[in-house]
Design a protein around this motif. Structure first.
Motif, PDB file in Angstrom:
ATOM      1  N   PRO A   1       3.752   7.663  -9.760  1.00 54.38           N
ATOM      2  CA  PRO A   1       5.023   7.250 -10.343  1.00 54.38           C
ATOM      3  C   PRO A   1       5.922   8.452 -10.601  1.00 54.38           C
ATOM      4  O   PRO A   1       5.492   9.479 -11.129  1.00 54.38           O
ATOM      5  N   GLY A   2       7.170   8.314 -10.178  1.00 55.05           N
ATOM      6  CA  GLY A   2       8.132   9.401 -10.322  1.00 55.05           C
ATOM      7  C   GLY A   2       8.334  10.205  -9.059  1.00 55.05           C
ATOM      8  O   GLY A   2       9.339  10.917  -8.930  1.00 55.05           O
ATOM      9  N   ASP A   3       7.395  10.102  -8.107  1.00 52.16           N
ATOM     10  CA  ASP A   3       7.547  10.822  -6.838  1.00 52.16           C
ATOM     11  C   ASP A   3       8.752  10.280  -6.080  1.00 52.16           C
ATOM     12  O   ASP A   3       8.900   9.061  -5.904  1.00 52.16           O
ATOM     13  N   ARG A   4       9.629  11.145  -5.620  1.00 51.41           N
ATOM     14  CA  ARG A   4      10.906  10.710  -5.029  1.00 51.41           C
ATOM     15  C   ARG A   4      10.701   9.895  -3.755  1.00 51.41           C
ATOM     16  O   ARG A   4      11.397   8.907  -3.526  1.00 51.41           O
ATOM     17  N   VAL A   5       9.770  10.316  -2.916  1.00 47.71           N
ATOM     18  CA  VAL A   5       9.526   9.580  -1.669  1.00 47.71           C
ATOM     19  C   VAL A   5       9.004   8.184  -1.987  1.00 47.71           C
ATOM     20  O   VAL A   5       9.431   7.183  -1.394  1.00 47.71           O
ATOM     21  N   ARG A   6       8.066   8.115  -2.927  1.00 45.20           N
ATOM     22  CA  ARG A   6       7.521   6.810  -3.332  1.00 45.20           C
ATOM     23  C   ARG A   6       8.620   5.915  -3.899  1.00 45.20           C
ATOM     24  O   ARG A   6       8.718   4.736  -3.527  1.00 45.20           O
ATOM     25  N   GLU A   7       9.446   6.452  -4.809  1.00 43.58           N
ATOM     26  CA  GLU A   7      10.493   5.630  -5.424  1.00 43.58           C
ATOM     27  C   GLU A   7      11.479   5.122  -4.378  1.00 43.58           C
ATOM     28  O   GLU A   7      11.913   3.968  -4.427  1.00 43.58           O
ATOM     29  N   ALA A   8      11.830   5.975  -3.423  1.00 46.04           N
ATOM     30  CA  ALA A   8      12.762   5.552  -2.376  1.00 46.04           C
ATOM     31  C   ALA A   8      12.177   4.414  -1.545  1.00 46.04           C
ATOM     32  O   ALA A   8      12.885   3.461  -1.175  1.00 46.04           O
ATOM     33  N   ARG A   9      10.884   4.497  -1.239  1.00 44.65           N
ATOM     34  CA  ARG A   9      10.257   3.435  -0.452  1.00 44.65           C
ATOM     35  C   ARG A   9      10.210   2.125  -1.238  1.00 44.65           C
ATOM     36  O   ARG A   9      10.443   1.041  -0.693  1.00 44.65           O
ATOM     37  N   LEU A  10       9.890   2.193  -2.528  1.00 45.51           N
ATOM     38  CA  LEU A  10       9.851   0.977  -3.349  1.00 45.51           C
ATOM     39  C   LEU A  10      11.224   0.310  -3.394  1.00 45.51           C
ATOM     40  O   LEU A  10      11.327  -0.921  -3.273  1.00 45.51           O
ATOM     41  N   TRP A  11      12.268   1.096  -3.581  1.00 45.41           N
ATOM     42  CA  TRP A  11      13.617   0.512  -3.614  1.00 45.41           C
ATOM     43  C   TRP A  11      13.999  -0.060  -2.246  1.00 45.41           C
ATOM     44  O   TRP A  11      14.668  -1.103  -2.166  1.00 45.41           O
ATOM     45  N   ALA A  12      13.564   0.597  -1.169  1.00 41.08           N
ATOM     46  CA  ALA A  12      13.855   0.064   0.167  1.00 41.08           C
ATOM     47  C   ALA A  12      13.141  -1.272   0.383  1.00 41.08           C
ATOM     48  O   ALA A  12      13.715  -2.219   0.945  1.00 41.08           O
ATOM     49  N   LEU A  13      11.901  -1.371  -0.090  1.00 39.05           N
ATOM     50  CA  LEU A  13      11.169  -2.634   0.024  1.00 39.05           C
ATOM     51  C   LEU A  13      11.846  -3.727  -0.809  1.00 39.05           C
ATOM     52  O   LEU A  13      12.018  -4.865  -0.343  1.00 39.05           O
ATOM     53  N   ALA A  14      12.219  -3.400  -2.041  1.00 44.22           N
ATOM     54  CA  ALA A  14      12.888  -4.383  -2.893  1.00 44.22           C
ATOM     55  C   ALA A  14      14.199  -4.844  -2.267  1.00 44.22           C
ATOM     56  O   ALA A  14      14.559  -6.030  -2.345  1.00 44.22           O
ATOM     57  N   THR A  15      14.911  -3.920  -1.640  1.00 44.93           N
ATOM     58  CA  THR A  15      16.189  -4.255  -1.004  1.00 44.93           C
ATOM     59  C   THR A  15      15.984  -5.208   0.169  1.00 44.93           C
ATOM     60  O   THR A  15      16.796  -6.116   0.395  1.00 44.93           O
ATOM     61  N   GLU A  16      14.905  -5.033   0.923  1.00 44.35           N
ATOM     62  CA  GLU A  16      14.636  -5.928   2.053  1.00 44.35           C
ATOM     63  C   GLU A  16      14.174  -7.309   1.593  1.00 44.35           C
ATOM     64  O   GLU A  16      14.470  -8.318   2.241  1.00 44.35           O
ATOM     65  N   LEU A  17      13.453  -7.360   0.485  1.00 46.71           N
ATOM     66  CA  LEU A  17      12.862  -8.629   0.060  1.00 46.71           C
ATOM     67  C   LEU A  17      13.841  -9.546  -0.657  1.00 46.71           C
ATOM     68  O   LEU A  17      13.705 -10.770  -0.603  1.00 46.71           O
TER      69      LEU A  17
ATOM     70  N   GLY B   1      -9.416  -3.118  -0.441  1.00 44.42           N
ATOM     71  CA  GLY B   1     -10.201  -2.786  -1.620  1.00 44.42           C
ATOM     72  C   GLY B   1      -9.636  -1.661  -2.460  1.00 44.42           C
ATOM     73  O   GLY B   1     -10.388  -0.885  -3.056  1.00 44.42           O
ATOM     74  N   ARG B   2      -8.304  -1.585  -2.544  1.00 41.47           N
ATOM     75  CA  ARG B   2      -7.678  -0.461  -3.231  1.00 41.47           C
ATOM     76  C   ARG B   2      -6.820  -0.898  -4.419  1.00 41.47           C
ATOM     77  O   ARG B   2      -6.015  -0.110  -4.916  1.00 41.47           O
ATOM     78  N   VAL B   3      -6.991  -2.118  -4.880  1.00 43.69           N
ATOM     79  CA  VAL B   3      -6.148  -2.602  -5.978  1.00 43.69           C
ATOM     80  C   VAL B   3      -6.290  -1.715  -7.207  1.00 43.69           C
ATOM     81  O   VAL B   3      -5.300  -1.407  -7.892  1.00 43.69           O
ATOM     82  N   GLY B   4      -7.497  -1.257  -7.498  1.00 49.94           N
ATOM     83  CA  GLY B   4      -7.707  -0.408  -8.662  1.00 49.94           C
ATOM     84  C   GLY B   4      -7.135   0.988  -8.517  1.00 49.94           C
ATOM     85  O   GLY B   4      -6.964   1.698  -9.521  1.00 49.94           O
ATOM     86  N   GLU B   5      -6.834   1.406  -7.270  1.00 52.99           N
ATOM     87  CA  GLU B   5      -6.314   2.756  -7.033  1.00 52.99           C
ATOM     88  C   GLU B   5      -4.792   2.816  -7.072  1.00 52.99           C
ATOM     89  O   GLU B   5      -4.231   3.898  -7.309  1.00 52.99           O
ATOM     90  N   LEU B   6      -4.143   1.701  -6.811  1.00 59.43           N
ATOM     91  CA  LEU B   6      -2.691   1.722  -6.655  1.00 59.43           C
ATOM     92  C   LEU B   6      -2.006   0.908  -7.760  1.00 59.43           C
ATOM     93  O   LEU B   6      -2.447  -0.214  -8.045  1.00 59.43           O
ATOM     94  N   PRO B   7      -0.945   1.421  -8.323  1.00 61.54           N
ATOM     95  CA  PRO B   7      -0.527   2.821  -8.199  1.00 61.54           C
ATOM     96  C   PRO B   7      -1.387   3.715  -9.073  1.00 61.54           C
ATOM     97  O   PRO B   7      -1.953   3.252 -10.062  1.00 61.54           O
TER      98      PRO B   7
ATOM     99  N   GLU C   1       0.831  -1.207   0.000  1.00 64.74           N
ATOM    100  CA  GLU C   1       0.000   0.000   0.000  1.00 64.74           C
ATOM    101  C   GLU C   1       0.869   1.262   0.000  1.00 64.74           C
ATOM    102  O   GLU C   1       0.740   2.132   0.866  1.00 64.74           O
ATOM    103  N   VAL C   2       1.735   1.326  -0.984  1.00 66.24           N
ATOM    104  CA  VAL C   2       2.643   2.472  -1.114  1.00 66.24           C
ATOM    105  C   VAL C   2       1.926   3.585  -1.867  1.00 66.24           C
ATOM    106  O   VAL C   2       1.453   3.390  -2.987  1.00 66.24           O
ATOM    107  N   GLU C   3       1.841   4.757  -1.248  1.00 60.91           N
ATOM    108  CA  GLU C   3       1.148   5.894  -1.841  1.00 60.91           C
ATOM    109  C   GLU C   3       2.101   6.671  -2.757  1.00 60.91           C
ATOM    110  O   GLU C   3       3.315   6.491  -2.727  1.00 60.91           O
ATOM    111  N   GLY C   4       1.519   7.567  -3.540  1.00 63.36           N
ATOM    112  CA  GLY C   4       2.324   8.450  -4.382  1.00 63.36           C
ATOM    113  C   GLY C   4       2.245   8.082  -5.844  1.00 63.36           C
ATOM    114  O   GLY C   4       2.055   6.919  -6.206  1.00 63.36           O
TER     115      GLY C   4
END
Length: 381
Positions: free
Chosen positions: A171-187, A230-236, A166-169
């Motif tokens: 595409p291209g938002d810096r805060v969002r991109e940083a969180r996605l990379w942090a999640l990928a790094t942990e996984l 119930g937010r699959v259609g909203e994200l991203p 449930e990552v908000e933001g």
């Protein structure tokens, strides 16, 4: 005495260990059963894997497969690619678009030969020092070809992670991109990091799709916060794209003794490094005088514009391109041109063998179909 500083506690992980284990196990088991049989998944050759990752950027899998196979036949090793003239590499790339990928591929191959003895370096950190290697490509090659715990985030992975966590933001938002990379790094650390990264990408491409996602088939549905809420259609959220730029080129069709004038563009910019019928940007509906002036400047010699031989239109990702084909003559045939790296007089067969964009290849064919090599009786070249 100043008080001793306490050691700062380690940051809490973004993904609790049990959830992390569940996501990894679910995606790997699903990947083993459902992955598509793609040719680059049948090889352990780092060069072939690297090539597939570069070609797959901005290009669909079905389009890439025949190009990947032909390119490997023509340039089977890093050394063969490094030794090839850039014009040959661009010719092998024709039709894939985004030609900077081919130029960077060629430059990187040359550096791999000179700096690493012809072998791709095995770590993402080393790969990032090569031309054309961004964070995604370095992570993909390091994890898939060499088994390094290197993360990656592309459009498919970003969508999967946005929904799972449930990552908000936008595409291209810096805060969002940083969180996605942090999640990928942990996984990614753990068993089969390359397969796990491919599972993320495959899941995004085939199940966790942008539209009509197949949530009932999702192996990690129970761990997905967007599904739960119930937010699959909203994200991203959809990325707002700028309208394509309108671009018009006056294209010089200059014939002489059964040959046409070809020119090779500068390496940077639209169609960089590729051959073309010499072209210059003009206004959308240019008068003949403007076309003559722009082409004369580009070719470094005065030209006369004669009959129009047709119009070719192409829709590129960021541009709507209009090519106006104009018969051109002049008192002095150019051997060098200020706006181009090189010029050459070619037969149609010789021109077809050059590295040329799909748009310009269509322009060449349209010019030939319109009788470009059949000179009017009054023409003087």
């Amino acid at each position: 005495m100043s008080p001793r500083k306490r050691a700062s506690p380690s940051a809490e992980p973004l993904v609790p260990p049990e959830r992390r284990a569940s996501v990894r196990a679910g995606l790997l088991a699903w990947y083993d059963q459902q992955k598509r049989d793609l040719p680059w998944r049948r090889t352990r050759d780092p060069y072939a894997i690297w090539l597939s990752e570069v070609m797959l950027q901005q290009t669909q899998v079905a389009t890439v497969i025949p190009y990947w196979e032909r390119f490997l036949q023509r340039f089977p090793t890093v050394e063969a690619l490094a030794d090839a003239p850039l014009a040959d590499v661009l010719a092998g790339w024709r039709g894939l678009g985004y030609y900077s990928r081919a130029r960077n591929l060629h430059r990187a191959a040359q550096e791999i030969v000179t700096r690493f003895g012809g072998r791709l370096p095995p770590t993402a950190a080393e790969l990032l020092t090569l031309p054309g290697f961004g964070r995604y490509t370095a992570g993909a090659v390091a994890s898939i070809a060499f088994g390094e715990d290197a993360p990656l985030v592309d459009g498919n992975v970003a969508r999967v992670l946005s929904r799972l966590f449930e990552v908000e933001g936008v595409p291209g938002d810096r805060v969002r991109e940083a969180r996605l990379w942090a999640l990928a790094t942990e996984l990614v650390p753990g068993e089969r990091p390359g397969d796990f990264n491919q599972a993320l990408m495959e899941h995004g491409a085939t199940v966790c799709r942008p539209d009509n996602p197949l949530c009932l088939l999702c192996p990690v549905r129970e761990a997905c916060l967007a599904f739960r809420h119930g937010r699959v259609g909203e994200l991203p959220p959809a990325k707002v794209r700028a309208a394509p730029k309108q671009m018009t080129l006056a294209v010089a069709v200059w014939a002489h003794e059964g040959r046409l004038l070809l020119a090779r563009r500068a390496d940077k910019g639209l169609f960089g490094g590729l051959w073309e019928l010499p072209a210059a940007e003009v206004d959308a509906d240019p008068p003949e005088s403007e076309c003559a002036a722009r082409l004369s400047q580009a070719l470094g010699t005065p030209v006369r514009v004669g009959a129009a031989l047709g119009v070719v239109r192409r829709q590129l990702t960021h541009r709507t391109l209009t090519l106006r084909l104009l018969r051109v003559t002049g008192a002095t045939r150019p051997t060098q041109a200020p706006a181009f790296q090189d010029t050459r007089w070619c037969t149609p067969e010789e021109a077809a063998a050059l590295g040329m964009s799909t748009a310009m290849h269509k322009a060449l064919q349209a010019a030939l179909d319109a009788g470009a090599l059949v000179l009017p009786p009054s023409s003087v070249d």
